[in-house]
Design a protein around this motif. Structure first.
Motif, PDB file in Angstrom:
ATOM      1  N   ALA A 145       0.819  -1.210   0.000  1.00 17.81           N
ATOM      2  CA  ALA A 145       0.000   0.000   0.000  1.00 17.81           C
ATOM      3  C   ALA A 145       0.853   1.260   0.000  1.00 17.81           C
ATOM      4  O   ALA A 145       1.911   1.319   0.622  1.00 17.81           O
ATOM      5  N   ASN A 146       0.377   2.263  -0.743  1.00 20.11           N
ATOM      6  CA  ASN A 146       0.948   3.619  -0.734  1.00 20.11           C
ATOM      7  C   ASN A 146       2.401   3.659  -1.196  1.00 20.11           C
ATOM      8  O   ASN A 146       3.193   4.478  -0.738  1.00 20.11           O
ATOM      9  N   ALA A 147       2.759   2.756  -2.098  1.00 16.28           N
ATOM     10  CA  ALA A 147       4.104   2.720  -2.653  1.00 16.28           C
ATOM     11  C   ALA A 147       4.006   2.631  -4.165  1.00 16.28           C
ATOM     12  O   ALA A 147       2.979   2.230  -4.718  1.00 16.28           O
ATOM     13  N   ILE A 148       5.087   3.011  -4.831  1.00 14.50           N
ATOM     14  CA  ILE A 148       5.121   3.017  -6.288  1.00 14.50           C
ATOM     15  C   ILE A 148       6.269   2.161  -6.786  1.00 14.50           C
ATOM     16  O   ILE A 148       7.374   2.194  -6.237  1.00 14.50           O
ATOM     17  N   CYS A 149       5.994   1.391  -7.842  1.00 14.59           N
ATOM     18  CA  CYS A 149       7.006   0.545  -8.464  1.00 14.59           C
ATOM     19  C   CYS A 149       7.548   1.233  -9.715  1.00 14.59           C
ATOM     20  O   CYS A 149       6.782   1.769 -10.520  1.00 14.59           O
ATOM     21  N   SER A 150       8.848   1.200  -9.875  1.00 11.95           N
ATOM     22  CA  SER A 150       9.490   1.768 -11.057  1.00 11.95           C
ATOM     23  C   SER A 150      10.758   0.979 -11.351  1.00 11.95           C
ATOM     24  O   SER A 150      11.619   0.835 -10.476  1.00 11.95           O
ATOM     25  N   LEU A 205      11.822  -1.600  -8.846  1.00 12.54           N
ATOM     26  CA  LEU A 205      12.112  -1.174  -7.475  1.00 12.54           C
ATOM     27  C   LEU A 205      10.902  -0.487  -6.857  1.00 12.54           C
ATOM     28  O   LEU A 205      10.094   0.138  -7.544  1.00 12.54           O
ATOM     29  N   CYS A 206      10.802  -0.582  -5.532  1.00 13.15           N
ATOM     30  CA  CYS A 206       9.673   0.008  -4.809  1.00 13.15           C
ATOM     31  C   CYS A 206      10.121   1.228  -4.015  1.00 13.15           C
ATOM     32  O   CYS A 206      11.223   1.258  -3.461  1.00 13.15           O
ATOM     33  N   GLU A 207       9.249   2.206  -3.954  1.00 16.91           N
ATOM     34  CA  GLU A 207       9.531   3.432  -3.205  1.00 16.91           C
ATOM     35  C   GLU A 207       8.239   3.928  -2.562  1.00 16.91           C
ATOM     36  O   GLU A 207       7.179   3.935  -3.203  1.00 16.91           O
ATOM     37  N   CYS A 208       8.308   4.305  -1.316  1.00 17.13           N
ATOM     38  CA  CYS A 208       7.143   4.888  -0.665  1.00 17.13           C
ATOM     39  C   CYS A 208       6.837   6.246  -1.290  1.00 17.13           C
ATOM     40  O   CYS A 208       7.742   7.000  -1.655  1.00 17.13           O
ATOM     41  N   VAL A 209       5.556   6.552  -1.423  1.00 19.29           N
ATOM     42  CA  VAL A 209       5.144   7.870  -1.891  1.00 19.29           C
ATOM     43  C   VAL A 209       5.623   8.919  -0.877  1.00 19.29           C
ATOM     44  O   VAL A 209       5.715   8.637   0.326  1.00 19.29           O
ATOM     45  N   LYS A 210       5.967  10.109  -1.353  1.00 19.80           N
ATOM     46  CA  LYS A 210       6.376  11.187  -0.451  1.00 19.80           C
ATOM     47  C   LYS A 210       5.312  11.388   0.622  1.00 19.80           C
ATOM     48  O   LYS A 210       4.120  11.380   0.340  1.00 19.80           O
ATOM     49  N   GLY A 211       5.739  11.531   1.853  1.00 20.82           N
ATOM     50  CA  GLY A 211       4.806  11.651   2.962  1.00 20.82           C
ATOM     51  C   GLY A 211       4.507  10.318   3.623  1.00 20.82           C
ATOM     52  O   GLY A 211       3.753  10.260   4.591  1.00 20.82           O
ATOM     53  N   PHE A 212       5.126   9.239   3.092  1.00 21.73           N
ATOM     54  CA  PHE A 212       4.925   7.906   3.636  1.00 21.73           C
ATOM     55  C   PHE A 212       6.286   7.261   3.909  1.00 21.73           C
ATOM     56  O   PHE A 212       7.305   7.660   3.337  1.00 21.73           O
ATOM     57  N   MET A 213       6.304   6.264   4.781  1.00 23.30           N
ATOM     58  CA  MET A 213       7.523   5.525   5.096  1.00 23.30           C
ATOM     59  C   MET A 213       7.193   4.048   5.209  1.00 23.30           C
ATOM     60  O   MET A 213       6.023   3.677   5.417  1.00 23.30           O
ATOM     61  N   GLY A 216       4.024  -2.640   2.669  1.00 21.66           N
ATOM     62  CA  GLY A 216       3.679  -1.321   2.177  1.00 21.66           C
ATOM     63  C   GLY A 216       4.171  -0.173   3.038  1.00 21.66           C
ATOM     64  O   GLY A 216       5.118  -0.314   3.830  1.00 21.66           O
ATOM     65  N   CYS A 217       3.500   0.967   2.894  1.00 22.38           N
ATOM     66  CA  CYS A 217       3.937   2.206   3.538  1.00 22.38           C
ATOM     67  C   CYS A 217       2.797   2.854   4.310  1.00 22.38           C
ATOM     68  O   CYS A 217       1.624   2.666   3.984  1.00 22.38           O
ATOM     69  N   MET A 218       3.184   3.624   5.327  1.00 22.35           N
ATOM     70  CA  MET A 218       2.205   4.363   6.121  1.00 22.35           C
ATOM     71  C   MET A 218       2.626   5.826   6.174  1.00 22.35           C
ATOM     72  O   MET A 218       3.780   6.173   5.912  1.00 22.35           O
ATOM     73  N   ARG A 219       1.696   6.683   6.513  1.00 23.49           N
ATOM     74  CA  ARG A 219       1.974   8.119   6.541  1.00 23.49           C
ATOM     75  C   ARG A 219       3.028   8.451   7.600  1.00 23.49           C
ATOM     76  O   ARG A 219       3.016   7.911   8.707  1.00 23.49           O
TER      77      ARG A 219
END
Length: 444
Positions: A310-315, A318-326, A341-344
């Motif tokens: 959840a709340n992550a993007i694949c590119s 590789l996976c990266e948390c959306v800005k504002g999430f960890m 996944g990621c949380m705020r």
């Protein structure tokens, strides 16, 4: 003397002709016969062949299996089966018979004359005829009526197995609820319904195609939703230019996808294999096997459903948390396990100053907890999302004519990826707290 020799020669030729006729009759139908009429039948070893010798229908025993099935395959590649009738009821012996019932249905009988499969035609046919077309479609109609598509009492194209051929539909009849879907084989040697299906997911006017594992209904892949132009998560398939024409139908009657082949020498099929991968094959009719694999879904690790949680993007895998999430579980992320996944980092609370970060060329999140307003502008959509404390993100639902419609996500953002190339994906706006707003991009 010469006359007698001629008579003897003619008698010999006649005997040979009769002998050949008996052999052909004993073995079965002529290899060029594409039609089966009333009071005719097909047994093991006999076949129907489409008029242009592209497809063949008959009984087959797959791989190491001891079971028999009625199916359709490419004439030039018998191991490439594209349709199976009795997937749920295999024949334990090589004694099946395909014939007609008293009401004109096409029926498959076992050794005890029990019906193991039936076409279940919608009406009684007085003089039924079944024909194998060059498209691979097996069609049933009444001999004294028109043979146009509208007059078919039954056709195999309405009941796909694991393969989509040119002219077949994949989708949903909105009036009747009838589905056209692909169902994988159980294994390479077992064509019974397997663990995966490829179907259309339709809800609230939103739709996307998905590959779903039947047991547990877990998704393996999704195309992303239709945005008026394309499925937002699918780049063009690398197939011969202008050879294949995709056709997407969306109206009050049905939602469906199909394709047509413009070059007669090419053959294309899409098959959902037993491991849940949808494969696109293209070949030239002059070749002896259907082995030219052009594309697969999923095609890379970022295509795997919910690859990053959840709340992550694949590119680029590789996976990266959306800005504002960890990362919700940093230790797992260190060993490349992203499912948690990621949380705020800082929870949003509808306070003044909250806003949105723009991410371009993204496969929009799955349609799990969304609202849709087709008549709302993007500016109004932003305002409504800010008013709703549960709104996590928003985007246009339709990108035509500058964009229209409002999609709002009210829960975790699942299954996102960023594309490198232009014209893939769409722009998504994700809610951030006032302190987190700033420059950050995933798709430069």
């Amino acid at each position: 003397m010469e006359l007698e020799l001629r008579r003897g020669h003619l008698q010999t030729m006649a005997k040979i002709a009769l002998y050949i006729f008996i052999i052909v009759t004993t073995i079965g139908l002529s290899l060029t016969a594409d039609i089966l009429g009333m009071n005719q039948s097909i047994s093991y070893g006999e076949t129907l062949v489409s008029s242009d010798l592209i497809f063949e229908l008959g009984f087959f025993t797959p791989g190491n299996s001891s079971m028999s099935y009625l199916g359709i395959w490419y004439k030039f590649s018998p191991e490439t089966v594209v349709w199976v009738a009795n997937r749920n009821n295999p024949l334990a012996e090589r004694s099946g018979v395909l014939t007609f019932s008293t009401v004109g249905n096409l029926v498959l009988l076992n050794q005890s004359n029990g019906v193991v499969w039936s076409s279940k035609s919608s009406r009684v046919l007085q003089n039924p005829v079944v024909q194998l077309l060059d498209s691979g479609n097996l069609v049933l109609w009444d001999k004294f009526s028109s043979s146009s598509n509208e007059a078919y009492s039954w056709q195999s194209f309405d009941y796909p197995s694991d393969t989509l051929l040119a002219g077949m539909k994949l989708g949903l009849n909105l009036k009747t609820g009838f589905e056209w879907r692909l169902t994988a084989w159980k294994s390479m040697d077992d064509p019974s319904p397997g663990d995966y299906v490829n179907l259309l997911n339709y809800s609230q006017g939103l739709f996307q195609y998905e590959i779903v594992q039947v047991d547990g209904h877990s998704k393996k892949f999704r195309t992303g939703q239709w945005n008026g132009v394309q499925f937002v998560g699918i780049p063009p398939i690398p197939i011969p230019e202008q050879a294949i024409v995709p056709i997407f139908m969306f109206n009050e009657t049905e939602i469906s996808f199909m394709f047509e082949v413009q070059k007669s020498q090419l053959l294309l099929k899409m098959t959902l294999n037993y491991s849940g991968v949808l494969q696109v094959f293209v070949t030239d009719r002059s070749r002896s096997a259907m082995s030219n694999l052009m594309h697969e879904f999923p095609s890379d690790s970022c295509n795997l459903y919910d690859r990053c949680g959840a709340n992550a993007i694949c590119s680029l895998g590789l996976c990266e948390c959306v800005k504002g999430f960890m990362p919700r579980s940093p230790d797992e992320w260190k060993v490349l396990e992203f499912s948690s996944g990621c949380m705020r980092t800082i929870p949003t609370n509808c306070s003044k100053g909250e806003g949105f970060m723009e991410i371009k060329r993204v496969k929009l999140p799955d349609l799990l907890d969304v609202t849709l307003n087709k008549n709302m502008s993007l500016k109004k959509c932003k305002d409504e999302c800010l008013k709703n404390c549960s709104c996590m993100a928003y985007a246009n639902s339709d990108i035509r004519d500058g964009g229209s419609g409002c999609l709002m996500w009210l829960g975790d953002l699942i299954d996102m990826r960023v594309f490198e190339k232009q014209n893939y994906g769409q722009t998504l706006y994700i809610r951030l707290s006032a302190s987190e707003l700033g420059m950050h991009t995933y798709a430069n």
